[in-house]
Design a protein around this motif. Structure first.
Motif, PDB file in Angstrom:
ATOM      1  N   GLN A   6     -68.710  -9.601  -0.182  1.00  0.00           N
ATOM      2  CA  GLN A   6     -68.493 -11.005   0.138  1.00  0.00           C
ATOM      3  C   GLN A   6     -68.184 -11.154   1.630  1.00  0.00           C
ATOM      4  O   GLN A   6     -67.352 -10.430   2.179  1.00  0.00           O
ATOM      5  N   LEU A  13     -64.073 -19.860   0.248  1.00  0.00           N
ATOM      6  CA  LEU A  13     -64.028 -19.441  -1.152  1.00  0.00           C
ATOM      7  C   LEU A  13     -63.099 -20.330  -1.971  1.00  0.00           C
ATOM      8  O   LEU A  13     -63.403 -20.685  -3.110  1.00  0.00           O
ATOM      9  N   ILE A  16     -64.934 -23.495  -2.668  1.00  0.00           N
ATOM     10  CA  ILE A  16     -65.927 -23.316  -3.736  1.00  0.00           C
ATOM     11  C   ILE A  16     -65.250 -23.353  -5.102  1.00  0.00           C
ATOM     12  O   ILE A  16     -65.726 -24.011  -6.041  1.00  0.00           O
ATOM     13  N   ALA A  17     -64.124 -22.649  -5.223  1.00  0.00           N
ATOM     14  CA  ALA A  17     -63.414 -22.623  -6.503  1.00  0.00           C
ATOM     15  C   ALA A  17     -62.928 -24.014  -6.886  1.00  0.00           C
ATOM     16  O   ALA A  17     -63.075 -24.446  -8.035  1.00  0.00           O
ATOM     17  N   THR A  46     -71.841 -21.867  -9.250  1.00  0.00           N
ATOM     18  CA  THR A  46     -70.766 -21.238  -8.467  1.00  0.00           C
ATOM     19  C   THR A  46     -71.185 -19.871  -7.952  1.00  0.00           C
ATOM     20  O   THR A  46     -70.922 -19.513  -6.793  1.00  0.00           O
ATOM     21  N   ALA A  50     -71.437 -19.120  -4.008  1.00  0.00           N
ATOM     22  CA  ALA A  50     -70.524 -18.107  -3.471  1.00  0.00           C
ATOM     23  C   ALA A  50     -71.258 -16.929  -2.852  1.00  0.00           C
ATOM     24  O   ALA A  50     -70.619 -16.048  -2.272  1.00  0.00           O
ATOM     25  N   LEU A 335     -65.755 -16.102 -10.743  1.00  0.00           N
ATOM     26  CA  LEU A 335     -64.764 -16.268  -9.681  1.00  0.00           C
ATOM     27  C   LEU A 335     -64.214 -14.920  -9.224  1.00  0.00           C
ATOM     28  O   LEU A 335     -63.982 -14.702  -8.033  1.00  0.00           O
ATOM     29  N   SER A 338     -66.970 -13.032  -7.205  1.00  0.00           N
ATOM     30  CA  SER A 338     -67.218 -13.650  -5.906  1.00  0.00           C
ATOM     31  C   SER A 338     -66.176 -13.261  -4.867  1.00  0.00           C
ATOM     32  O   SER A 338     -66.377 -13.483  -3.669  1.00  0.00           O
ATOM     33  N   ILE A 340     -63.029 -14.436  -4.758  1.00  0.00           N
ATOM     34  CA  ILE A 340     -62.094 -15.520  -4.470  1.00  0.00           C
ATOM     35  C   ILE A 340     -60.650 -15.052  -4.638  1.00  0.00           C
ATOM     36  O   ILE A 340     -59.793 -15.287  -3.789  1.00  0.00           O
TER      37      ILE A 340
END
Length: 464
Positions: A6, A13, A16-17, A46, A50, A335, A338, A340
């Motif tokens: 990432q 991030l 995005i969440a 998502t 991401a 999530l 990604s 996050i």
């Protein structure tokens, strides 16, 4: 996927969440799109936004979905079969009548909560909840009262036991990271869990029952009249004995494992291996369901084909629950993949807060970001372990830090938590109502649990 890293920072991030969670709420609440379709759609969007490679998106979705179903589908399926047998045999109503007679009408929610606290010591949250559901529903029907007045005290009891007390995996893992003694964690966990349940489970549950007067769902009765009793209903004693079976088996597993870890018994001995196998939650529930087929069916003169139809009928209503729960795990898995949670944890661990506060905050941020309480707790404990080790804390303080981290890991259950969908669907709540009840309950558990842990941390500072 093996070489992908990432490149986005914590800020993008987090955006995005937040956007993904907002999109889920809008699609489900405003546009009334089915939760399963919504979660699958938003998980895909998502993942792409991401930056997860297109070639790895489907694998990420399936890993999150399958990983959740592996732990949930068997438990919910077997629990639903057991619940249908207890319900249709008349055993749930018999037990409900007995509880109301013994404890009184006003104390019925308290009695259900205490029973769930006891069962919740060895049994995981989701397994305990599905086993207790027929009794919860029967008591609520018996009293002609809202289901949440009885469901929240029971579900909250299973939650606090699962979050705060060994031998559940979260506090055990945190104890290992912080080098805390499990015995101290168990003692401090009990001191904190019991008053926390009374306020956030029992008292708050009674309030929710009045504010959200939801009727008992027919997920176990299959649409049949709930007050229809068979000619020879099962007695309350038989039901209690059956409900104790998984508790005893699972406790045998956890107890022998703890003794083996302490060196009191040989971990490779036949007895320990047998107890461990029989006490695995799916095995324990399978054996309990088989016993229930005989005790609540064959023994009462119910034929094989009728029993087969009874347990078959239990699976249809819970299919939606299983799929939506799996999709919630899918979203949480996206999530996590990604990055996050990792990005937020790295930024939160350098805030310069007191150690016990930092452990709570990091676990809370991880919980909100990716949904899984166990992942939040173990990741936060791993990140904060060096700071805890450098603090020179005594055993009581280490135990309170374990509990504080556990409290952070349960805060704000929402749409990326598979448990959110499990509780909401089993109790017949829509998303908005689940946010107003279950999310509030879990947040209250986190805040009160942390506050009590912090107080005990200060009180025990001079010990040892």
């Amino acid at each position: 996927m093996d070489t992908w890293e990432q490149t986005l920072g914590a800020g993008p991030l987090l955006g995005i969440a937040a956007g993904a969670i907002a999109l889920i709420l809008v699609l489900v609440i405003v546009f009334k799109l089915h939760a399963f379709l919504t979660l699958v759609l938003v998980s895909i969007v998502t993942a792409l936004v991401a930056g997860i490679p297109v070639s790895g998106v489907v694998d990420t979705l399936l890993d999150g979905f399958g990983g959740t179903l592996a732990s949930v589908a068997l438990l919910v399926g077997l629990g639903a079969m057991l619940g249908r047998l207890v319900e249709t045999s008349g055993g749930a109503k018999s037990l409900a009548d007995t509880m109301v007679r013994v404890f009184g009408e006003k104390r019925a929610p308290f009695a259900l909560g205490v029973a769930s606290l006891i069962m919740g010591f060895p049994i995981f949250f989701d397994a305990g909840l599905v086993v207790m559901l027929p009794v919860i529903f029967a008591v609520a029907r018996r009293m002609n009262s809202p289901v949440l007045a009885y469901g929240i005290p029971a579900a909250g009891a299973f939650s606090v036991m699962h979050v705060f007390l060994p031998p559940h995996p979260g506090p055990i893992a945190a104890s290992e990271f912080y080098d805390a003694q499990v015995g101290f964690v168990l003692l401090v966990g009990l001191i904190i869990a019991l008053p926390t349940w009374y306020v956030t489970g029992y008292l708050l549950g009674r309030y929710f029952g009045k504010k959200f007067p939801l009727s008992v769902p027919d997920i176990l009765s299959g649409g049949k009249m709930a007050d229809e009793q068979p000619a020879n209903p099962a007695g309350s004693g038989v039901v209690i004995a059956i409900l104790l079976i998984p508790m005893i088996l699972i406790f045998g597993n956890t107890g022998s494992s703890m003794l083996a870890s302490a060196g009191a018994v040989d971990a490779e001995s036949t007895v320990v291996q047998v107890l461990s196998f029989l006490g695995e939650t799916p095995v324990a529930l399978l054996l309990t369901t088989l016993v229930a087929l005989w005790a609540l069916g064959t023994r009462r003169g119910v034929g094989g084909s009728a029993l087969e139809k009874t347990v078959e009928g239990a699976l249809g209503p819970i299919c939606s629950v299983v799929l939506i729960t799996g999709a919630g795990g899918m979203f949480g898995g996206v999530l996590r993949t990604s990055g996050i949670g990792d990005a937020l944890a790295d930024s939160m661990s350098n805030l310069g807060l007191p150690v016990i506060v930092g452990c709570f905050v990091v676990a809370a941020v991880l919980r909100v970001a990716q949904g899984s309480a166990t992942v939040a707790l173990t990741t936060a404990a791993a990140l904060m372990a060096p700071a805890v080790a450098a603090g020179g804390f005594n055993e009581f303080q280490l135990a309170t830090i374990v509990i504080a981290t556990a409290a952070g890991s349960v805060i704000a259950s929402h749409v990326n938590d598979s448990g959110f969908w499990l509780v909401g669907r089993l109790m017949g709540m829509d998303v908005a109502t689940t946010l107003k009840t279950w999310t509030v309950n879990q947040t209250a558990i986190a805040v009160m649990g942390f506050a009590l842990a912090w107080v005990l941390f200060g009180v025990t500072a001079g010990l040892g």
